[in-house]
Design a protein around this motif. Structure first.
Motif, PDB file in Angstrom:
ATOM      1  N   TYR A 179       0.835  -1.210   0.000  1.00  0.00           N
ATOM      2  CA  TYR A 179       0.000   0.000   0.000  1.00  0.00           C
ATOM      3  C   TYR A 179       0.866   1.254   0.000  1.00  0.00           C
ATOM      4  CZ  TYR A 179      -3.539  -3.422   1.248  1.00  0.00           C
ATOM      5  OH  TYR A 179      -4.370  -4.514   1.243  1.00  0.00           O
ATOM      6  N   LYS A 180       2.030   1.151   0.621  1.00  0.00           N
ATOM      7  CA  LYS A 180       2.925   2.307   0.667  1.00  0.00           C
ATOM      8  C   LYS A 180       3.599   2.543  -0.678  1.00  0.00           C
ATOM      9  CE  LYS A 180       6.920   4.176   3.166  1.00  0.00           C
ATOM     10  NZ  LYS A 180       7.884   3.958   4.278  1.00  0.00           N
ATOM     11  N   PHE A 181       4.028   1.450  -1.326  1.00  0.00           N
ATOM     12  CA  PHE A 181       4.776   1.582  -2.579  1.00  0.00           C
ATOM     13  C   PHE A 181       3.918   1.379  -3.826  1.00  0.00           C
ATOM     14  CE2 PHE A 181       8.129   0.430   0.509  1.00  0.00           C
ATOM     15  CZ  PHE A 181       8.937   1.547   0.354  1.00  0.00           C
ATOM     16  N   GLY A 182       2.672   0.912  -3.656  1.00  0.00           N
ATOM     17  CA  GLY A 182       1.743   0.861  -4.772  1.00  0.00           C
ATOM     18  C   GLY A 182       1.845  -0.327  -5.689  1.00  0.00           C
ATOM     19  N   TYR A 183       2.470  -1.429  -5.259  1.00  0.00           N
ATOM     20  CA  TYR A 183       2.466  -2.648  -6.077  1.00  0.00           C
ATOM     21  C   TYR A 183       1.386  -3.582  -5.525  1.00  0.00           C
ATOM     22  CZ  TYR A 183       5.289  -4.624  -2.238  1.00  0.00           C
ATOM     23  OH  TYR A 183       5.740  -5.043  -1.014  1.00  0.00           O
ATOM     24  N   ASP A 184       0.648  -4.226  -6.400  1.00  0.00           N
ATOM     25  CA  ASP A 184      -0.519  -5.012  -5.987  1.00  0.00           C
ATOM     26  C   ASP A 184      -0.155  -6.489  -5.853  1.00  0.00           C
ATOM     27  OD1 ASP A 184      -2.978  -5.995  -5.390  1.00  0.00           O
ATOM     28  OD2 ASP A 184      -3.893  -5.549  -7.330  1.00  0.00           O
ATOM     29  N   ASP A 185       0.403  -6.837  -4.722  1.00  0.00           N
ATOM     30  CA  ASP A 185       0.709  -8.226  -4.369  1.00  0.00           C
ATOM     31  C   ASP A 185      -0.536  -8.792  -3.700  1.00  0.00           C
ATOM     32  OD1 ASP A 185       1.770 -10.615  -3.492  1.00  0.00           O
ATOM     33  OD2 ASP A 185       2.980  -9.713  -1.896  1.00  0.00           O
ATOM     34  N   SER A 186      -1.408  -9.379  -4.497  1.00  0.00           N
ATOM     35  CA  SER A 186      -2.767  -9.691  -4.050  1.00  0.00           C
ATOM     36  C   SER A 186      -2.810 -10.438  -2.721  1.00  0.00           C
ATOM     37  CB  SER A 186      -3.494 -10.522  -5.115  1.00  0.00           C
ATOM     38  OG  SER A 186      -3.453  -9.899  -6.371  1.00  0.00           O
ATOM     39  N   LEU A 187      -2.065 -11.526  -2.598  1.00  0.00           N
ATOM     40  CA  LEU A 187      -2.157 -12.384  -1.418  1.00  0.00           C
ATOM     41  C   LEU A 187      -0.852 -12.428  -0.630  1.00  0.00           C
ATOM     42  CD1 LEU A 187      -4.242 -15.320  -2.958  1.00  0.00           C
ATOM     43  CD2 LEU A 187      -5.028 -13.135  -2.023  1.00  0.00           C
ATOM     44  N   ASP A 188      -0.049 -11.381  -0.747  1.00  0.00           N
ATOM     45  CA  ASP A 188       1.137 -11.177   0.095  1.00  0.00           C
ATOM     46  C   ASP A 188       2.239 -12.212  -0.114  1.00  0.00           C
ATOM     47  OD1 ASP A 188      -0.145  -8.949   1.287  1.00  0.00           O
ATOM     48  OD2 ASP A 188      -1.239 -10.297   2.616  1.00  0.00           O
ATOM     49  N   VAL A 189       2.443 -12.587  -1.367  1.00  0.00           N
ATOM     50  CA  VAL A 189       3.542 -13.503  -1.690  1.00  0.00           C
ATOM     51  C   VAL A 189       4.892 -12.830  -1.423  1.00  0.00           C
ATOM     52  CG1 VAL A 189       4.605 -14.896  -3.512  1.00  0.00           C
ATOM     53  CG2 VAL A 189       2.112 -14.655  -3.404  1.00  0.00           C
ATOM     54  N   VAL A 190       4.998 -11.561  -1.779  1.00  0.00           N
ATOM     55  CA  VAL A 190       6.239 -10.827  -1.547  1.00  0.00           C
ATOM     56  C   VAL A 190       6.470 -10.659  -0.049  1.00  0.00           C
ATOM     57  CG1 VAL A 190       7.447  -8.640  -1.910  1.00  0.00           C
ATOM     58  CG2 VAL A 190       6.070  -9.628  -3.760  1.00  0.00           C
ATOM     59  N   GLY A 191       5.434 -10.235   0.664  1.00  0.00           N
ATOM     60  CA  GLY A 191       5.573  -9.974   2.086  1.00  0.00           C
ATOM     61  C   GLY A 191       5.877 -11.205   2.910  1.00  0.00           C
ATOM     62  N   VAL A 192       5.360 -12.365   2.522  1.00  0.00           N
ATOM     63  CA  VAL A 192       5.564 -13.588   3.295  1.00  0.00           C
ATOM     64  C   VAL A 192       6.705 -14.430   2.738  1.00  0.00           C
ATOM     65  CG1 VAL A 192       4.508 -15.774   4.014  1.00  0.00           C
ATOM     66  CG2 VAL A 192       3.192 -13.646   4.133  1.00  0.00           C
ATOM     67  N   HIS A 193       6.666 -14.748   1.450  1.00  0.00           N
ATOM     68  CA  HIS A 193       7.648 -15.692   0.915  1.00  0.00           C
ATOM     69  C   HIS A 193       8.994 -15.038   0.606  1.00  0.00           C
ATOM     70  CE1 HIS A 193       4.968 -19.151   0.726  1.00  0.00           C
ATOM     71  NE2 HIS A 193       4.010 -18.250   0.482  1.00  0.00           N
ATOM     72  N   LEU A 194       8.972 -13.874  -0.022  1.00  0.00           N
ATOM     73  CA  LEU A 194      10.244 -13.208  -0.300  1.00  0.00           C
ATOM     74  C   LEU A 194      10.903 -12.748   0.997  1.00  0.00           C
ATOM     75  CD1 LEU A 194      12.365 -12.095  -2.226  1.00  0.00           C
ATOM     76  CD2 LEU A 194      10.959 -10.049  -2.497  1.00  0.00           C
ATOM     77  N   VAL A 195      10.164 -12.018   1.820  1.00  0.00           N
ATOM     78  CA  VAL A 195      10.732 -11.506   3.067  1.00  0.00           C
ATOM     79  C   VAL A 195      11.058 -12.648   4.030  1.00  0.00           C
ATOM     80  CG1 VAL A 195      10.292 -10.063   5.098  1.00  0.00           C
ATOM     81  CG2 VAL A 195       9.616  -9.269   2.809  1.00  0.00           C
ATOM     82  N   GLY A 196      10.160 -13.614   4.161  1.00  0.00           N
ATOM     83  CA  GLY A 196      10.428 -14.755   5.039  1.00  0.00           C
ATOM     84  C   GLY A 196      11.628 -15.560   4.590  1.00  0.00           C
ATOM     85  N   GLY A 197      11.761 -15.754   3.271  1.00  0.00           N
ATOM     86  CA  GLY A 197      12.921 -16.477   2.753  1.00  0.00           C
ATOM     87  C   GLY A 197      14.219 -15.736   3.013  1.00  0.00           C
ATOM     88  N   ILE A 198      14.192 -14.427   2.837  1.00  0.00           N
ATOM     89  CA  ILE A 198      15.388 -13.613   3.099  1.00  0.00           C
ATOM     90  C   ILE A 198      15.764 -13.693   4.580  1.00  0.00           C
ATOM     91  CG2 ILE A 198      16.264 -11.252   3.205  1.00  0.00           C
ATOM     92  CD1 ILE A 198      14.601 -10.661   0.685  1.00  0.00           C
ATOM     93  N   VAL A 199      14.778 -13.522   5.462  1.00  0.00           N
ATOM     94  CA  VAL A 199      15.035 -13.560   6.900  1.00  0.00           C
ATOM     95  C   VAL A 199      15.646 -14.896   7.315  1.00  0.00           C
ATOM     96  CG1 VAL A 199      13.919 -13.581   9.171  1.00  0.00           C
ATOM     97  CG2 VAL A 199      13.278 -11.852   7.482  1.00  0.00           C
ATOM     98  N   GLY A 200      15.004 -15.991   6.912  1.00  0.00           N
ATOM     99  CA  GLY A 200      15.503 -17.302   7.310  1.00  0.00           C
ATOM    100  C   GLY A 200      16.876 -17.605   6.758  1.00  0.00           C
ATOM    101  N   SER A 201      17.124 -17.212   5.517  1.00  0.00           N
ATOM    102  CA  SER A 201      18.427 -17.481   4.899  1.00  0.00           C
ATOM    103  C   SER A 201      19.536 -16.683   5.566  1.00  0.00           C
ATOM    104  CB  SER A 201      18.364 -17.160   3.399  1.00  0.00           C
ATOM    105  OG  SER A 201      17.436 -18.000   2.737  1.00  0.00           O
ATOM    106  N   LEU A 202      19.279 -15.426   5.857  1.00  0.00           N
ATOM    107  CA  LEU A 202      20.313 -14.605   6.479  1.00  0.00           C
ATOM    108  C   LEU A 202      20.562 -14.989   7.934  1.00  0.00           C
ATOM    109  CD1 LEU A 202      19.480 -11.046   5.063  1.00  0.00           C
ATOM    110  CD2 LEU A 202      21.266 -12.629   4.304  1.00  0.00           C
ATOM    111  N   LEU A 203      19.519 -15.390   8.650  1.00  0.00           N
ATOM    112  CA  LEU A 203      19.693 -15.732  10.060  1.00  0.00           C
ATOM    113  C   LEU A 203      20.520 -16.993  10.265  1.00  0.00           C
ATOM    114  CD1 LEU A 203      16.229 -14.816  11.647  1.00  0.00           C
ATOM    115  CD2 LEU A 203      18.372 -13.530  11.721  1.00  0.00           C
TER     116      LEU A 203
END
Length: 447
Positions: free
Chosen positions: A318-342
């Motif tokens: 909503y802040k950046f204006g891209y329509d990620d309908s079901l939060d694939v970016v927010g959950v899978h991309l961000v979650g994958g990055i977090v888990g991999s880096l940790l």
């Protein structure tokens, strides 16, 4: 010499019925995750798009299976070529593999390894579909799936897991798919939605989930199947590492769900079922790369951090204006990055390998390797996926028309609707079951 030969023969792996059976069960569990994902996504969309969402996951079981047998397994796990791709003519069509031929020093047949990895290949493009809800032609999606697994998933799987793959040889730790599956799918989702644009009415019309019970059912099936996804990735459990991964999967998922709900309560004032389901999936995603390297206490940390960060990330659209309908970016991309880096912080050096993270005296070396793996897969998938979407959009067209989108993609693309309301409620159906209107004769008798 004879004794040396005898020793080598004794050390050679032999087929293990226990490990083979275990891996077949794990393969079936991972297969179940794709229908589970279909329910998870299908419940999150509006009624008029629910069948299409189910089909966008389900079709992957057909397309990717055939491509995997024809050439995908060879590209991902064949003999390395330049650290970028594999190839083995015996794997083409799975035609040159003996039924008892063992996989690369393990105690399971090649066929079992191939079918286990097939299920990973199936679910990865299905993950992307959640970002594209309501607006993509089904035929274009099917073609995109075929092209994407060929150009993106198969090569990246080789980089991460294939013998000779450049990330594998570098020492990047990805136990079960943080980079190859989740970052890969999340970056691809972002690339495609930047090309095809927003849904009609994005940020204006209500787009609430039509069935939260379906969402919870899907999340439960994903959680269940994920034990096969994660614990099975050690390809056996002779040394207990798979058992540790099983425990860490449960622990991190629980921690992430609680952390998401806590953030949600503080931020929005409510504990929601959608938040519980999304938090659980965020924990599953984050522990996937890390669970074989951390302790159960580390798994709690990984899950809790992922739960909060993913909950925060879903609002970025909503802040950046891209329509990620079901939060694939927010959950899978961000979650994958977090888990991999940790992994670079919480790896104990005492589970799957002796590699230790920063908090266990290992310095920054592993964290640097993890970062290279994360951002190389992210960049490649983002660019390649956006290019594929652009080419398809300019040739056959990726989106349905605005009128069709508003009317409902289920009816337009599949000639079906998810629910038949004609037999419930008012209208002709209710009149047919009401008390009959008195006839003229009965009125005379009453008189």
């Amino acid at each position: 010499m004879a004794s040396a030969i005898t020793t080598l023969a004794a050390d050679a792996p032999t087929l293990s019925a226990a490990n083979t059976g275990f891996m077949l069960i794990c393969s079936a569990l991972v297969m179940l995750m794709t229908p589970g994902l279909a329910f998870f996504y299908g419940g999150m969309v509006r009624v008029k798009s629910s069948l299409n969402m189910l089909m966008m996951s389900f079709i992957s079981l057909g397309i990717v299976t055939i491509l995997w047998v024809l050439y995908g397994f060879s590209l991902a796990f064949g003999t390395d070529s330049g650290s970028l791709i594999g190839w083995n003519s015996d794997y083409v069509g799975l035609s040159g593999i003996g039924i008892t031929e063992l996989w690369d020093g393990y105690t399971i047949p090649v066929y079992v390894f191939a079918v286990f990895q097939l299920m990973f290949a199936v679910i990865t493009p299905a993950l992307i579909s959640g970002a594209l809800a309501d607006r993509v032609k089904f035929g274009a999606w099917a073609l995109f799936t075929a092209l994407w697994v060929t150009a993106v998933y198969f090569p990246v799987a080789h980089w991460v897991w294939g013998s000779g793959g450049w990330l594998f040889e570098m020492g990047v730790i990805d136990f079960a798919g943080g980079t190859a599956v989740h970052i890969n799918a999340g970056a691809a989702a972002l690339g495609v939605i930047l090309v095809i644009g927003k849904r009609v009415g994005f940020k204006k019309d209500p787009m609430r989930p039509h069935s939260l019970p379906l969402v919870m059912l899907g999340a439960g099936l994903l959680w269940f199947g994920w034990f096969g996804f994660n614990a099975g990735s050690w390809l056996g459990n002779d040394d207990g590492v798979g058992a540790v991964m099983f425990v860490n999967t449960q622990v991190a998922t629980a921690a992430a769900m609680l952390a998401w709900l806590g953030y949600e309560k503080l931020r929005h004032g409510s504990f929601t079922t959608l938040g519980a389901a999304s938090g659980a999936v965020a924990g599953l995603v984050a522990i996937t790369p890390a669970g074989g390297a951390v302790s159960p206490l580390g798994a709690i940390a990984v899950g809790a951090i992922a739960g909060v960060l993913c909950a925060m990330a879903v609002g970025l659209k909503y802040k950046f204006g891209y329509d990620d309908s079901l939060d694939v970016v927010g959950v899978h991309l961000v979650g994958g990055i977090v888990g991999s880096l940790l992994v670079g912080l919480f790896a104990t050096g005492g589970v799957q390998s002796d590699v230790a993270g920063l908090f266990y005296g290992g310095g920054l070396e592993q964290l640097g390797k993890q970062a290279i793996g994360v951002f190389s897969v992210l960049a490649y998938s983002l660019v390649a996926s956006a290019l594929l979407a652009f080419l398809l959009d300019k040739t056959i067209g990726m989106r349905v028309t605005e009128d069709d989108e508003v009317a409902g993609i289920d009816q337009v693309e599949h000639a079906e609707t998810a629910y038949d309301f004609s037999g419930a409620g008012g209208g002709a159906a209710s009149r047919s079951t009401a008390a009959p209107t008195p006839s003229a004769a009965s009125k005379k008798v009453d008189a």
